[in-house]
Scaffold this active site. Structure first.
Site, mmCIF file in Angstrom:
data_model
loop_
_atom_site.group_PDB
_atom_site.id
_atom_site.type_symbol
_atom_site.label_atom_id
_atom_site.label_comp_id
_atom_site.label_asym_id
_atom_site.label_seq_id
_atom_site.Cartn_x
_atom_site.Cartn_y
_atom_site.Cartn_z
ATOM 1 N N ASP A 163 -7.986 8.885 37.993
ATOM 2 C CA ASP A 163 -9.319 9.503 37.935
ATOM 3 C C ASP A 163 -9.431 10.683 38.890
ATOM 4 O O ASP A 163 -10.103 11.680 38.602
ATOM 5 C CB ASP A 163 -10.406 8.477 38.280
ATOM 6 C CG ASP A 163 -10.594 7.490 37.136
ATOM 7 O OD1 ASP A 163 -10.108 7.776 36.027
ATOM 8 O OD2 ASP A 163 -11.205 6.425 37.374
ATOM 9 N N LEU A 189 1.464 2.815 -1.785
ATOM 10 C CA LEU A 189 2.689 2.019 -1.898
ATOM 11 C C LEU A 189 2.515 1.000 -3.000
ATOM 12 O O LEU A 189 1.410 0.510 -3.223
ATOM 13 C CB LEU A 189 2.936 1.272 -0.580
ATOM 14 C CG LEU A 189 3.287 2.118 0.629
ATOM 15 C CD1 LEU A 189 3.249 1.262 1.884
ATOM 16 C CD2 LEU A 189 4.661 2.736 0.472
ATOM 17 N N CYS A 193 -33.714 -5.637 -14.283
ATOM 18 C CA CYS A 193 -35.164 -5.604 -14.389
ATOM 19 C C CYS A 193 -35.545 -4.285 -15.060
ATOM 20 O O CYS A 193 -35.233 -3.220 -14.547
ATOM 21 C CB CYS A 193 -35.781 -5.697 -12.984
ATOM 22 S SG CYS A 193 -37.518 -5.258 -12.967
ATOM 23 N N CYS A 248 -37.796 -10.923 -12.414
ATOM 24 C CA CYS A 248 -37.449 -10.122 -11.240
ATOM 25 C C CYS A 248 -38.099 -10.710 -9.982
ATOM 26 O O CYS A 248 -39.314 -10.941 -9.969
ATOM 27 C CB CYS A 248 -37.919 -8.686 -11.448
ATOM 28 S SG CYS A 248 -37.623 -7.655 -10.001
ATOM 29 N N LYS A 260 11.052 0.146 3.787
ATOM 30 C CA LYS A 260 11.383 1.505 3.346
ATOM 31 C C LYS A 260 12.885 1.722 3.394
ATOM 32 O O LYS A 260 13.557 1.192 4.296
ATOM 33 C CB LYS A 260 10.730 2.532 4.289
ATOM 34 C CG LYS A 260 9.243 2.419 4.389
ATOM 35 C CD LYS A 260 8.681 3.329 5.474
ATOM 36 C CE LYS A 260 7.171 3.144 5.582
ATOM 37 N NZ LYS A 260 6.606 3.824 6.734
HETATM 38 S S1 IVH Z 1 4.042 4.282 4.605
HETATM 39 C C1 IVH Z 1 4.586 6.959 0.960
HETATM 40 N N1 IVH Z 1 3.920 2.550 6.522
HETATM 41 O O1 IVH Z 1 -0.721 1.428 3.741
HETATM 42 C C2 IVH Z 1 4.372 5.890 1.947
HETATM 43 N N2 IVH Z 1 1.960 2.909 5.223
HETATM 44 O O2 IVH Z 1 -0.672 1.354 0.638
HETATM 45 C C3 IVH Z 1 3.378 6.212 2.956
HETATM 46 N N3 IVH Z 1 0.030 1.607 5.959
HETATM 47 O O3 IVH Z 1 -2.138 4.470 2.872
HETATM 48 C C4 IVH Z 1 2.832 5.050 3.656
HETATM 49 N N4 IVH Z 1 1.020 0.586 7.646
HETATM 50 O O4 IVH Z 1 -2.537 3.697 5.199
HETATM 51 C C5 IVH Z 1 3.256 3.142 5.520
HETATM 52 N N5 IVH Z 1 3.967 1.067 8.290
HETATM 53 C C6 IVH Z 1 3.301 1.656 7.311
HETATM 54 C C7 IVH Z 1 1.944 1.387 7.050
HETATM 55 C C8 IVH Z 1 1.311 2.025 5.980
HETATM 56 C C9 IVH Z 1 -0.113 0.747 6.987
HETATM 57 C C10 IVH Z 1 -1.025 1.943 4.998
HETATM 58 C C11 IVH Z 1 -1.228 3.411 4.807
HETATM 59 C C12 IVH Z 1 -1.106 3.673 3.347
HETATM 60 C C13 IVH Z 1 -1.176 2.308 2.752
HETATM 61 C C14 IVH Z 1 -0.263 2.273 1.560
#
Ligand code: IVH
Length: 682
Positions: free
Chosen positions: A38, A84, A424, A406, A288
């Protein structure tokens, strides 16, 4: 201190504070205590107050802006924000793995990550500085929420070091910890505000507030899980995110690389139980492919990448007792049965009410007062009842009768053939319908007269000053000044006063005057014609150009417009067949509201600025040239062939197969006419 020394000290303090922020918010291992921290901030603030010209945009004192955000500007994403594909089953997860392996001959490495349950955000960094933060929106374009995102301490305003690409986007999830959520809701109840249903809604609501200082108080956090750009340091996702961590970005420590799908399954199983120990909500795991080269070979479907899948955990469920049912009347007269439940804790929040939707759902569930019911939280704000434990039913319980009249005005309810809802029909005499229509008329996306929100319409209606939209424009200063009412919130909490002071009245009259230039499509939407939402209203305006032509249109003419079928056409015809509606419209016309399309107003936009399009195939709502014109009119560029510089391919019927292949190979999103319309109709 001379100016040069001060300048040097300011820079030194900024670096030092930023470094401590990094240690505290990103690495979670601070090296100084709060008092010393701070002191550094106070010293910087003092120097900046004395020498305002030395204030740097990335100074840690510049996180919370003092300007209110009037309107969130819509921004087209450089790379669309895809969703996804989801699964709840192990079998489908293994199918995903098989599909990937079929397309890729060599070894595939996966990255398993937590699926954070918040709101997606996309940040752009240029030369290490945070330039813009945008919400997902419809995936093609979202809202610019930079001022609000800057208040989030785990979002750096300036990156560390100098190894980052000149420009890149990083995407992640803004969320609230459960603890922060509890604190926020407690405060809201004390202040008489409606509590949020869950941390996700609270995060979404917070990010869209108009006052960054208020957002700052919400204590939002953010994790990043996706990075996009031309000059990323690695050809793999995991390694790029680790690099981003070095640049000061908040990368989840929970992500792991997995060599086999069995390893992925192990991660999923572990977090299914461990997730309750996390300080925030997750709703699953995202899997992924790590290599960008392999990702490119896999490509995309229309909505999501083929190289990723979300495994979602089953929604959490709780059992409780159905105590009573209320029947609520909406602005279109639709009756919604709402269950009052014995309060029960579900995924961190207390649930007291749940929607029962309509008579069909009630009979399908076979639910009765006193029954033990299961509630689940889905994506909606109100949880839903998903089942009944019939074995626990009391012997003397009776079937739940849907009301026949109603609850607000006593009129006999109607149920149209083929429709699930009762409604209604007393549109002009049923108070919640009259008030609901007025609330809709003034709402942001309609006439945007928000100074009349928050209980004011209710008060004006009760005083007999307004019954329909045209009455609003007859209001005079003296009618309004001094009106007052105390509102007692339904769910407990503090009372609130609605009062029309001088400034309020001036604001309202100004907003009413300004609403005269709201474009025709918004006025049409504001009328609240059943089934005419924003998109349909725009389509009607484009096709008819003015209200008289729309009123004169026959059902056949209406149903020729894409997406308008008999149901919508009949509703439009029905609305304009009523003399009281025509009379109200003629008063609104006299008051100067827009009832025709104004070319100047509607034609030009910059929504597609800097975006390049390729058009392929035949379209239903445009000639090919018409579509190209629409792109150019909105600031976009049309080119003949696809390259890595193309942002979107708009595909119609019979799109060329070569074009399709090429777009998929380069990972360029292929959108259809409807998605394009959504982009330019924002
Ligand atoms: S990857 C093309 N990774 O889930 C892929 N998405 O249904 C891009 N989300 O809109 C998304 N955790 O908001 C990815 N580890 C993660 C995630 C994630 C949450 C959400 C994100 C997205 C949705 C997809």
């Amino acid at each position: 201190m001379d100016k040069t020394t001060v300048r040097a000290r300011v820079s030194e303090l900024i670096s030092e504070i930023n470094e401590h922020n990094y240690r505290y918010y990103i690495l979670n291992s601070p090296v100084i205590d709060d008092v010393r921290y701070d002191m550094l901030v106070k010293e910087l603030e003092a120097l900046e107050t004395q020498y305002p010209d030395l204030v740097q945009p990335d100074s840690p004192t510049q996180r919370v802006g003092s300007d209110l955000i009037k309107e969130f500007v819509s921004v087209v994403h450089k790379y669309p924000m895809l969703s996804l594909s989801n699964t709840y089953s192990k079998e489908e997860l293994f199918d995903f793995h098989n599909r990937v392996q079929k397309a890729i001959s060599g070894n595939v490495e996966f990255v398993s990550e937590l699926k954070f349950d918040g709101v997606a955000i996309s940040l752009t960094y240029t030369n290490g500085r945070l330039i813009r933060a945008v919400t997902r929106g419809d995936g093609i374009q979202g809202d610019d929420v930079t001022a609000n995102a800057k208040t989030i301490r785990s979002i750096p305003l300036q990156l560390r070091g100098n190894n980052y690409p000149v420009e890149f986007e990083i995407r992640g999830e803004v969320f609230l910890t459960r603890n922060q959520f509890e604190i926020l809701n407690k405060l809201r109840k004390e202040e008489g505000d409606q509590p949020f249903a869950n941390p996700r809604n609270a995060a979404a609501g917070s990010l869209k507030m108009q006052d960054p200082a208020a957002v700052d108080k919400r204590g939002l956090d953010c994790y990043f899980y996706d990075i996009l750009g031309d000059n990323l340091p690695y050809n793999t996702h995991y390694e790029n995110l680790q690099a981003a961590k070095e640049w000061g970005l908040h990368i989840p420590e929970y992500m792991v690389r997995c060599k086999t799908i069995e390893d992925v399954w192990g991660y999923i199983a572990e977090w299914e139980t461990q997730r309750t120990l996390l300080p925030f909500d997750i709703d699953g795991v995202v899997v992924k492919v790590n290599s960008y080269e392999q990702r490119q070979a896999l490509g995309f479907t229309a909505k999501s990448p083929r190289w990723a899948i979300a495994y979602k955990y089953q929604a959490q469920q709780a059992a409780t007792i159905l105590q009573t049912v209320d029947f609520q009347v909406g602005r279109t007269g639709i009756i919604t049965p709402v269950a009052n439940l014995k309060p029960v804790l579900l995924a961190g929040t207390v649930v007291k009410r749940a929607s029962l939707h309509n008579a069909d759902i009630i009979s399908k569930l076979d639910v009765r007062i006193g029954d033990t019911v299961f509630v689940e939280k889905g994506g909606e704000i109100i949880p839903k009842i998903t089942g009944v434990d019939h074995s626990l039913r009391h012997a003397n319980s009776e079937p739940l009768e849907f009301i026949s009249h109603c609850p607000e005005c006593g009129t006999a309810l109607i149920r149209n053939e083929g429709e699930a809802g009762h409604f209604c029909p007393n549109e002009d005499g049923c108070p919640p319908q009259i008030k609901g229509r007025l609330e809709h008329f003034i709402s942001r996306r309609a006439m945007n007269i928000e100074s009349l929100g928050e209980g004011k319409i209710e008060l004006l209606y009760e005083k007999g000053l307004v019954k329909n939209a045209a009455d609003l424009y007859d209001l005079k200063y003296d009618d309004l000044l001094g009106l007052e009412k105390t509102i007692i919130p339904e769910e407990g909490g503090k009372e609130r006063k609605v009062s029309f002071r001088e400034k309020t009245v001036e604001n309202i009259l100004d907003a009413l005057a300004a609403s005269r230039s709201v474009p025709f499509h918004s006025v049409l939407y504001a009328l609240g014609i059943r089934h005419v939402g924003e998109t349909i209203a725009k389509k009607l305006c484009i096709s008819f150009g003015n209200l008289d032509a729309l009123i004169a249109a026959g059902t056949e003419q209406l149903t020729q417009i894409p997406d308008i079928g008999d149901r919508i056409a009949n509703s439009i015809k029905d609305y304009f067949s009523k003399p009281e509606h025509l009379q109200m419209i003629s008063r609104l016309k006299e008051h100067g509201l827009q009832f025709k399309t104004n070319i100047e107003q509607e034609a030009v936009s910059t929504l597609l600025d800097g975006r390049t399009f390729v058009v392929s195939g035949v379209f239903s709502g445009y000639s090919r040239d018409g579509l190209k014109q629409a792109i150019v009119k909105n600031g976009g560029r049309v080119v003949g062939s696809i390259s890595s510089k193309t942002n979107f391919v708009i595909a119609g019927e019979n799109m060329g197969p070569e074009k399709k292949k090429k777009a998929e190979k380069l990972g360029i999103p292929i959108i259809d006419e409807a998605q394009f319309n959504a982009m330019i109709n924002a």
